[in-house]
Every structure is written in structure tokens, then in C-alpha cells.
Write a protein that holds these residues in place. Structure first.
Motif, PDB file in Angstrom:
ATOM      1  N   ARG A   8      30.879 -24.437 -46.838  1.00 40.48           N
ATOM      2  CA  ARG A   8      30.324 -25.586 -47.545  1.00 40.48           C
ATOM      3  C   ARG A   8      29.082 -26.087 -46.820  1.00 40.48           C
ATOM      4  N   ALA A   9      28.093 -26.493 -47.569  1.00 40.07           N
ATOM      5  CA  ALA A   9      26.854 -26.965 -46.962  1.00 40.07           C
ATOM      6  C   ALA A   9      27.106 -28.193 -46.109  1.00 40.07           C
ATOM      7  N   ASP A  67      22.606 -27.535 -44.870  1.00 39.89           N
ATOM      8  CA  ASP A  67      22.582 -26.254 -44.179  1.00 39.89           C
ATOM      9  C   ASP A  67      23.562 -25.264 -44.814  1.00 39.89           C
ATOM     10  N   THR A  68      23.102 -24.050 -45.009  1.00 43.73           N
ATOM     11  CA  THR A  68      23.925 -22.945 -45.480  1.00 43.73           C
ATOM     12  C   THR A  68      23.484 -21.703 -44.719  1.00 43.73           C
ATOM     13  N   GLN A  69      24.133 -20.588 -45.007  1.00 41.95           N
ATOM     14  CA  GLN A  69      23.723 -19.337 -44.375  1.00 41.95           C
ATOM     15  C   GLN A  69      22.311 -18.944 -44.776  1.00 41.95           C
ATOM     16  N   GLN A  70      21.851 -19.408 -45.938  1.00 41.92           N
ATOM     17  CA  GLN A  70      20.518 -19.048 -46.422  1.00 41.92           C
ATOM     18  C   GLN A  70      19.424 -20.006 -45.930  1.00 41.92           C
ATOM     19  N   ARG A  71      19.792 -21.127 -45.347  1.00 46.35           N
ATOM     20  CA  ARG A  71      18.801 -22.117 -44.938  1.00 46.35           C
ATOM     21  C   ARG A  71      17.925 -21.554 -43.821  1.00 46.35           C
ATOM     22  N   ASP A 124      30.243 -20.664 -38.731  1.00 49.37           N
ATOM     23  CA  ASP A 124      30.309 -22.082 -39.034  1.00 49.37           C
ATOM     24  C   ASP A 124      30.819 -22.807 -37.792  1.00 49.37           C
ATOM     25  N   SER A 166      27.721 -30.472 -53.424  1.00 51.87           N
ATOM     26  CA  SER A 166      28.153 -29.534 -52.403  1.00 51.87           C
ATOM     27  C   SER A 166      27.634 -28.151 -52.728  1.00 51.87           C
ATOM     28  N   ALA A 167      27.469 -27.350 -51.686  1.00 53.51           N
ATOM     29  CA  ALA A 167      27.017 -25.976 -51.877  1.00 53.51           C
ATOM     30  C   ALA A 167      27.782 -25.086 -50.928  1.00 53.51           C
ATOM     31  N   THR A 168      27.961 -23.849 -51.310  1.00 51.32           N
ATOM     32  CA  THR A 168      28.659 -22.918 -50.449  1.00 51.32           C
ATOM     33  C   THR A 168      27.872 -21.643 -50.324  1.00 51.32           C
ATOM     34  N   GLY A 169      28.024 -20.984 -49.183  1.00 53.46           N
ATOM     35  CA  GLY A 169      27.404 -19.693 -48.969  1.00 53.46           C
ATOM     36  C   GLY A 169      28.307 -18.592 -49.479  1.00 53.46           C
TER      37      GLY A 169
END
Length: 304
Positions: free
Chosen positions: A11-12, A17-21, A104, A3-6
């Protein structure tokens, strides 16, 4: 997949997808390539000129402009996307005054019942729980409002008129690559075909589906060539498929993708490309009126 978070704790999504994608260029190329089919789908909705519309997962904003144009510029169309780069691009592309929100999709900063139509194309399958996402989007509709889910590529992207065997193994190699890249199994990635089920699970009514074929043959327009070369040949195929194909087949595929090779596919007179665009439309139940019996207790009206 880990998992990843912005920076805001988002959460991705299932596809990372994240805010940086950032895949803004791919979105621009697809929208230019499929503009006629997407605009046809918008026109088929016959939106009243005073509609309130949300493009959920608006990407680089082209559909915000097309939705606005379809109602002669007399509507409020709002765009919403998670990625910072996409939001900036959409604000440049969208008509003046069209709000573009960075948010989101699972937690939209919008009031329930705000919209006559929610349009979401090539976006809902990026969520870890698409069915929950459809329920969130349906909550944004007024009674009688419509939710439009669109998905491209439910069928294989490329039709090799010249080599059905190579076509088959290339498509399987692409699927295998994506399964490994995102740590998903085949059932996870096949769920993208569940548009009707997601709409029904959200208790929406009158689900109607139409699949258009984006079909291209030789000679190709410049927009067709840019999309096919950059998004398909280089972005979807390319070196990433080497581990998934026999050496001879990988080399044959690379010759088809190389503009400097005599076998370059986009110059072939028998070139034939097919990409599906599936649009599913469903309606939120109208509010049911109440009538009073002599007991003065409110009861739900019954209609034949």
C-alpha cells in the motif's frame, strides 16, 4: 488521498510512495549538498568496526557507503528501500558486497535482533503510521542496539535576508500546496516533528537529539547550486505555487529563481540558506538478567 498498491500488494505510504515512485535525482542532489553534515552525524555515532548496520529507506545508497567508510570497511551495512529505481541506484553506489534489499519498511525480510544500529533519515515520515514503523525498526535491533531517526527541514528551508515578508508567505504557500496534493491536514504534516515521541512510544531508552543547521551563504559550491536550483527553486517552488501567492509576489519569487534574471538569488551577495537536520538516537533496552532465589523461581534482578 486514495490508497494505491504496487504489484506486490504494497500500500502506498502517506506521501504516495510505491515501488514505482522515483525521486532518485532529488535524493542524489540532497546527499551531495548535505554530505558534510550527514557524515558528521555518522561520525558522532562512533560505531565499532564490526557493527551490523541497516539503512532503512536508503534511497540512492550514499549513506550506505558513508556508514561503511566510518567503520573502516570492517562492518556489514545493509540498505533497504521500497522503490525499484532507488534500489538499482543504491546497488551502483554502495560498496561492493553491501546487500541492498527491495522491501517495505513495515515488513522487512530481516530477523528481529539482527542489527547493532538502524539508520533511517528522511524516510519514516513517508509511512502512514510512522509510530508503527519505528516499532518495526526497533524490533530489528539487538538489546543495546541503537535506532537513529533523521529528518531535515523541521524549520523553514529558506531565509530571505532581503525580504522577511516574502519568506513567510512562500513557506506557507509550500505547506498549503503539500496539504492539498496529499489530501492531508496541517496536523498530519506537522507530525514529522514527533521523532522523540515515536522513539519513546517504541519503549526505547536514552533518547538524544541534536539539530544541525545546514547553512550556506554566497559564494556557493556547485553541489549547493544544483540542489538549490533543481530541488528548491524548481522542485519545491516553481509554477506549483502560482495558485497560492498573489500575482506580484509570485512574479518576484520567479525572478529570484531565474538564473537569467538580474535578481537571481544564488548570485546575491546577501544570499543566506538555512536547512535543519535533526538526528534523534535511542537505545533498545538491554536484556535484564535473572537470578534464582532459594525457591528456585526465576525473578528479575534488581539493581540500584
Amino acid at each position: 488521498m486514495k490508497s494505491a498498491t504496487g504489484p506486490s500488494g504494497i500500500r502506498a505510504g502517506m506521501l504516495g510512495d510505491t515501488q514505482q515512485r522515483d525521486y532518485a535525482e532529488k535524493l542524489r542532489l540532497f546527499n551531495a549538498f548535505a554530505r558534510s553534515e550527514l557524515c558528521e552525524a555518522i561520525a558522532a555515532l562512533s560505531l565499532p568496526a564490526d557493527s551490523r548496520v541497516l539503512d532503512a529507506g536508503c534511497g540512492t545508497g550514499e549513506a550506505v557507503a558513508w556508514l561503511h567508510e566510518s567503520m573502516q570497511g570492517r562492518a556489514m551495512v545493509v540498505g533497504m528501500d521500497l522503490a525499484t529505481v532507488h534500489v538499482r541506484a543504491a546497488r551502483r553506489t554502495a560498496p561492493a558486497g553491501a546487500p541492498i534489499l527491495q522491501a517495505d519498511m513495515m515488513r522487512p525480510p530481516l530477523a528481529d535482533g539482527s542489527f547493532d544500529l538502524v539508520w533511517s533519515v528522511n524516510a519514516i515520515h513517508h509511512l502512514r503510521d510512522p509510530a508503527a514503523g519505528v516499532r518495526v525498526l526497533s524490533g530489528l535491533l539487538r538489546p543495546g542496539g541503537r535506532l537513529v531517526l533523521g529528518q531535515s527541514s523541521l524549520l523553514p528551508d529558506m531565509y530571505f535576508a532581503w525580504d522577511a515578508r516574502l519568506e513567510r508567505i512562500v513557506n506557507e504557500a509550500v505547506r498549503q500546496y503539500y496539504r492539498e496534493r496529499y489530501g492531508r491536514n496541517e496536523q498530519d504534516l506537522a507530525a514529522v516533528r514527533s521523532l522523540i515521541g515515536w522513539l519513546q512510544a517504541a519503549e526505547l531508552e536514552r533518547v538524544d537529539v541534536r539539530t544541525r543547521m545546514i547553512e550556506r551563504t554566497h559564494p556557493l559550491t556547485d553541489a549547493d547550486k544544483r540542489y538549490l536550483l533543481d530541488v528548491i527553486f524548481r522542485g519545491t517552488w516553481g509554477e506549483r505555487l502560482r495558485p497560492y501567492l498573489p500575482r506580484e509576489d509570485f512574479e518576484a519569487l520567479m525572478r529570484l529563481c531565474d538564473p537569467d534574471d538580474a535578481c537571481y538569488a544564488l548570485r546575491r551577495p546577501d544570499f543566506h540558506f538555512l536547512q535543519s537536520l535533526t538526528i534523534a538516537v535511542a537505545t533498545k533496552q538491554e536484556a535484564v538478567p535473572f537470578v534464582r532465589h532459594r525457591s528456585s523461581r526465576p525473578v528479575r534482578a534488581r539493581f540500584p
